[in-house]
Scaffold this motif. Structure first.
Motif, PDB file in Angstrom:
ATOM      1  N   LEU A 102       0.910  -1.110  -0.001  1.00  0.00           N
ATOM      2  CA  LEU A 102       0.198  -0.065   0.005  1.00  0.00           C
ATOM      3  C   LEU A 102       0.774   1.275  -0.139  1.00  0.00           C
ATOM      4  O   LEU A 102       0.561   2.388  -0.941  1.00  0.00           O
ATOM      5  N   PHE A 103       1.878   1.242   0.784  1.00  0.00           N
ATOM      6  CA  PHE A 103       2.908   2.460   1.076  1.00  0.00           C
ATOM      7  C   PHE A 103       3.399   2.737  -0.384  1.00  0.00           C
ATOM      8  O   PHE A 103       3.566   3.868  -0.749  1.00  0.00           O
ATOM      9  N   GLU A 125     -15.151  12.178  -9.800  1.00  0.00           N
ATOM     10  CA  GLU A 125     -14.405  11.290 -10.877  1.00  0.00           C
ATOM     11  C   GLU A 125     -13.290  10.270 -10.106  1.00  0.00           C
ATOM     12  O   GLU A 125     -13.401   9.198 -10.857  1.00  0.00           O
ATOM     13  N   ASP A 126     -12.908  10.883  -9.248  1.00  0.00           N
ATOM     14  CA  ASP A 126     -12.085   9.653  -8.743  1.00  0.00           C
ATOM     15  C   ASP A 126     -12.558   8.626  -8.026  1.00  0.00           C
ATOM     16  O   ASP A 126     -12.059   7.401  -8.208  1.00  0.00           O
ATOM     17  N   LEU A 127     -13.657   8.628  -7.442  1.00  0.00           N
ATOM     18  CA  LEU A 127     -14.552   7.791  -6.966  1.00  0.00           C
ATOM     19  C   LEU A 127     -15.359   6.827  -7.664  1.00  0.00           C
ATOM     20  O   LEU A 127     -15.109   5.789  -7.759  1.00  0.00           O
ATOM     21  N   TRP A 128     -15.674   7.508  -8.819  1.00  0.00           N
ATOM     22  CA  TRP A 128     -16.262   6.845  -9.807  1.00  0.00           C
ATOM     23  C   TRP A 128     -15.428   5.793 -10.650  1.00  0.00           C
ATOM     24  O   TRP A 128     -15.595   4.576 -10.974  1.00  0.00           O
ATOM     25  N   SER A 129     -14.104   6.477 -10.996  1.00  0.00           N
ATOM     26  CA  SER A 129     -13.184   5.579 -11.562  1.00  0.00           C
ATOM     27  C   SER A 129     -12.698   4.324 -10.528  1.00  0.00           C
ATOM     28  O   SER A 129     -12.372   3.234 -10.762  1.00  0.00           O
ATOM     29  N   GLY A 149      -8.095  -0.954   1.145  1.00  0.00           N
ATOM     30  CA  GLY A 149      -6.748  -0.334   1.129  1.00  0.00           C
ATOM     31  C   GLY A 149      -6.633   0.297  -0.191  1.00  0.00           C
ATOM     32  O   GLY A 149      -5.984   1.400  -0.507  1.00  0.00           O
ATOM     33  N   PHE A 150      -7.388  -0.132  -1.432  1.00  0.00           N
ATOM     34  CA  PHE A 150      -7.322   0.599  -2.638  1.00  0.00           C
ATOM     35  C   PHE A 150      -7.909   2.007  -2.485  1.00  0.00           C
ATOM     36  O   PHE A 150      -7.267   2.986  -3.043  1.00  0.00           O
ATOM     37  N   VAL A 151      -9.055   2.168  -1.749  1.00  0.00           N
ATOM     38  CA  VAL A 151      -9.661   3.326  -1.662  1.00  0.00           C
ATOM     39  C   VAL A 151      -8.999   4.376  -0.822  1.00  0.00           C
ATOM     40  O   VAL A 151      -8.902   5.464  -1.125  1.00  0.00           O
ATOM     41  N   LEU A 152      -8.235   3.604   0.240  1.00  0.00           N
ATOM     42  CA  LEU A 152      -7.576   4.642   1.114  1.00  0.00           C
ATOM     43  C   LEU A 152      -6.319   5.225   0.510  1.00  0.00           C
ATOM     44  O   LEU A 152      -6.367   6.365   0.647  1.00  0.00           O
ATOM     45  N   ALA A 176      -4.025  10.090  -2.105  1.00  0.00           N
ATOM     46  CA  ALA A 176      -3.577  11.038  -3.346  1.00  0.00           C
ATOM     47  C   ALA A 176      -4.213  12.044  -3.812  1.00  0.00           C
ATOM     48  O   ALA A 176      -3.757  12.937  -4.121  1.00  0.00           O
ATOM     49  N   PHE A 177      -5.603  11.599  -3.839  1.00  0.00           N
ATOM     50  CA  PHE A 177      -6.595  12.877  -4.446  1.00  0.00           C
ATOM     51  C   PHE A 177      -6.657  13.954  -3.490  1.00  0.00           C
ATOM     52  O   PHE A 177      -6.394  14.898  -3.915  1.00  0.00           O
ATOM     53  N   LEU A 178      -6.856  13.674  -2.136  1.00  0.00           N
ATOM     54  CA  LEU A 178      -6.508  14.909  -1.332  1.00  0.00           C
ATOM     55  C   LEU A 178      -5.353  15.820  -1.205  1.00  0.00           C
ATOM     56  O   LEU A 178      -5.528  17.191  -1.312  1.00  0.00           O
ATOM     57  N   LEU A 179      -4.242  15.018  -1.433  1.00  0.00           N
ATOM     58  CA  LEU A 179      -2.868  15.804  -1.832  1.00  0.00           C
ATOM     59  C   LEU A 179      -2.855  16.736  -3.022  1.00  0.00           C
ATOM     60  O   LEU A 179      -2.356  17.660  -2.865  1.00  0.00           O
TER      61      LEU A 179
END
Length: 685
Positions: free
Chosen positions: A69-70, A111-115, A164-167, A172-175
């Motif tokens: 994950l890291f 968009e990120d959540l949909w992908s 883990g994938f969504v996390l 990455a999206f928030l940054l």
């Protein structure tokens, strides 16, 4: 309206950045397969045989999961940044048309959540299907049989895969999204500057290139010689040399690329442009290319070592016996006990095997046998590691054993081998198969061909035939590194009452064919557990081997897949990002009269070189890396089979080259589509 916009943008992003999307699918599949490992049939079998080792293996899975994950977070962060930079002008136009920044941020999040949802919906079923295929193949390979396989969907693996994938996607999206949404409109509408690269003296790059090659050569030498495994300090030095050498090599590669560009001068086409572009790409990101090469090297080593060891373990089965029974109170009653329990029909043969400790008149086991003549013959052989090992082993036999000839001949008959013929004054030599490799066996057999004499408890015996290595019992805890196979009358004199009476058994071929060997043995085990018969089965003896097979296959292949995904995605994204930053040059080529096919050919050559540089460096390193892994982790009994393991490893490496070619095709297609958008030679304000 807003939802349709999100859906269209998300679909367009997946289409235009298919490399990243498919890399995410592969990561989801790898996540599920490793997390669902505890639910696989083979792990259920291994728990019964090697529960401690299996528990330790499964305890490592959360650590592998967290580390993965890291690492994947940085891949997603880099790829997402590339996507947002590519859409920078589009995002600026949304703001110019009156969209609020909060709504822009919400749109990017949606968009990120949909992908992510599309990736999960596609990836999880593929992962479950592939996990079932792997489980079926494993069950068939180890003898469980397809009928013994039970399909199982791990809900916990699905949950942790999605979580883990969504996390990491959300992190990455928030940054990134907050950073882009807060940019000024002018900064979003302006093209990303290429950035100036500071040039240093050419001699510095030549020194870096030469020093990198020397450091890599030193690292390879330490690795294949086995020195790296002697201590943690030497291992650290080896890794430091390898990493530093790779970094310096890529830092100095601009010298080689500059020479190649100069050789293109005066030739037709875009040869000089191609190598100047490539040189600038390498100059701009030597660190990331070096890291990608190291990741590919790790993937190739994991694939080569893990796959070759797995295939070898599956093809090196010397199985003969299915069961060994022991009845200390009255050994002769064992066949009757099996008959009364209704188990006689399941066995093709049941025969006695007597193994005894050789007695000595002085009650000192070390005085029970003298092998002076044989040791002299061994000393006369050419100096080698096998000769030294045999001299050391046969000079310090302090607990010799004898095996009855009648029992061992029945074992050979069960294995389809010819029996041993001995006179009363003759004996055959037995050696444990893991200790007696091919080189030692050839040396011993050469000595035995001269029929040396030994003294066993005062009796002179002549050694004859060849060394025997087939284990007389199924219990791997009973390892006789040295024993004499003698006629039954001689056995009675040498062992007297100091022997153990075993009963060996083989299952009926029809029963095994119907159920699969592992499934058949498990069924008999359940029946035997209801009796007072003490037994050891082939499952117990093969448990450790299966454990190594599963551990080497699942964990090494899992790491290899992850490393390969990350490295190739980073290389592809770096090229496409740099191509967009230098997009104006392609329009300049169009104004100068270059055709679409010529520009695409130049870009394709850049892609091949850009991928080939880290891949070739990694491929050369993998030859030494796989050899180093064989030196460090190969069991002693497999050391002689390194050439065969190398052949398997090279086949795997060739298949990985095909995978690398597939990555290049994906990047080539994306590059050609981008170049097509640059073909309009209009003015850019």
């Amino acid at each position: 309206m807003f939802f349709n916009l999100v859906r269209r943008n998300s679909k367009r992003n997946r289409r235009e950045n298919g490399l990243f999307f498919f890399s995410l699918l592969a990561a989801i599949v790898a996540f599920y397969i490793i997390l669902s490992l505890p639910n696989q049939d083979i792990m259920g079998f291994l728990r019964e045989m090697e529960s401690g080792a299996v528990d330790r293996l499964l305890s490592l899975i959360p650590a592998f999961y967290a580390v993965t994950l890291f690492i994947l977070f940085f891949l997603i962060y880099f790829a997402s940044r590339y996507q947002l930079e590519r859409r920078s002008h589009e995002l600026g136009m949304y703001l110019m048309m009156g969209m609020r920044r909060t709504k822009l941020f919400t749109m990017l999040l949606a968009e990120d959540l949909w992908s992510s949802l599309v990736s999960i919906v596609v990836g999880i079923p593929v992962a479950i299907l592939l996990s079932e295929v792997i489980s079926l193949v494993t069950a068939r390979a180890v003898g469980m049989g397809i009928l013994g396989h039970q399909s199982a969907v791990s809900l916990s693996a699905i949950f942790w895969t999605i979580a883990g994938f969504v996390l990491i996607k959300l992190a990455a999206f928030l940054l990134l999204s907050g950073k882009f949404a807060s940019k000024e409109i002018g900064a979003l509408l302006s093209p990303t500057p290429e950035g100036a690269k500071r040039q240093r003296p050419a001699v510095l790059y030549r020194i870096a290139l030469a020093l990198g090659v020397l450091l890599l050569a030193a690292a390879y030498l330490l690795a294949i010689s086995g020195e790296a495994w002697y201590s943690l300090a030497v291992m650290g030095i080896t890794l430091a040399f390898g990493i530093a050498g790779t970094l310096l090599l890529f830092y100095g590669l601009r010298t080689v690329l500059g020479m190649l560009a100069q050789r293109q001068s005066g030739k037709s086409g875009l040869g000089v442009f191609t190598f100047r572009q490539l040189q600038e790409n390498v100059i701009g990101q030597p660190l990331s290319l070096a890291v990608s090469s190291l990741l590919i090297l790790a993937a190739l080593c994991c694939f080569g070592y893990g796959a070759s060891m797995t295939l070898y373990y599956g093809s090196n089965d010397t199985h003969t016996l299915d069961y060994t029974f022991q009845n200390s109170e009255n050994p002769s009653e064992l066949p009757e006990k099996l008959k009364s329990a209704g188990l006689e029909e399941y066995f093709a043969s049941v025969f006695d095997m007597r193994i005894g400790q050789m007695r000595s008149e002085s009650n000192d086991p070390a005085e029970a046998i003298h092998m002076d003549e044989m040791l002299e013959l061994i000393e006369q052989q050419a100096d080698s590691s096998a000769r030294s090992d045999l001299l050391n082993a046969y000079s310090n036999i302090d607990n010799p054993y004898v095996i009855s000839l009648s029992g061992y001949n029945q074992l050979l008959a069960a294995a389809g081998e010819p029996p041993i013929t001995l006179n009363n004054n003759q004996a055959a030599l037995y050696g444990y198969d893991s200790f007696t490799n091919r080189e030692k066996a050839e040396l011993i057999n050469h000595v035995l061909s001269q029929e040396p004499e030994i003294v066993a408890n005062g009796e002179r015996l002549q050694l004859t035939g060849t060394i025997q290595t087939r284990n007389p019992v199924t219990d791997r805890a009973i390892t006789l590194y040295f024993a004499l196979i003698v006629p039954d009358e001689t056995f009675d004199r040498l062992a007297e009452e100091r022997y153990t009476h075993y009963w060996d058994a083989t299952l009926s071929p029809g029963f095994v064919q119907e159920n699969g060997r592992m499934q058949a043995i498990q069924q008999i085990n359940h029946k035997l557990d209801a009796t007072d018969i003490h037994y050891e089965s082939y499952l117990q003896s093969m448990g450790r081997q299966l454990f190594y097979q599963v551990a080497s296959s699942y964990l090494t292949l899992y790491l290899a897949v992850i490393f390969l995904i990350i490295a190739n995605t980073v290389i592809g994204m770096q090229f496409l990002t740099q191509q967009r930053k230098t997009g104006r040059r392609y329009r300049t080529l169009v104004r100068l009269g270059s055709h679409y096919e010529a520009i695409c050919l130049s870009a394709n050559r850049q892609i091949r070189w850009f991928f080939a540089l880290p891949i070739v460096v990694a491929a050369v390193g993998s030859v030494f890396g796989v050899r180093a892994l064989f030196s460090g982790f190969l069991p002693p009994d497999l050391a002689e089979n390194i050439p065969g393991l190398y052949r398997i490893a090279f086949v795997i490496l060739f298949l990985l080259c095909v995978v690398e070619y597939g990555y290049m095709l994906v990047v080539t297609r994306a590059s050609s589509k981008y170049i097509l958008t640059r073909m309009e030679a209009g003015r850019e304000e």
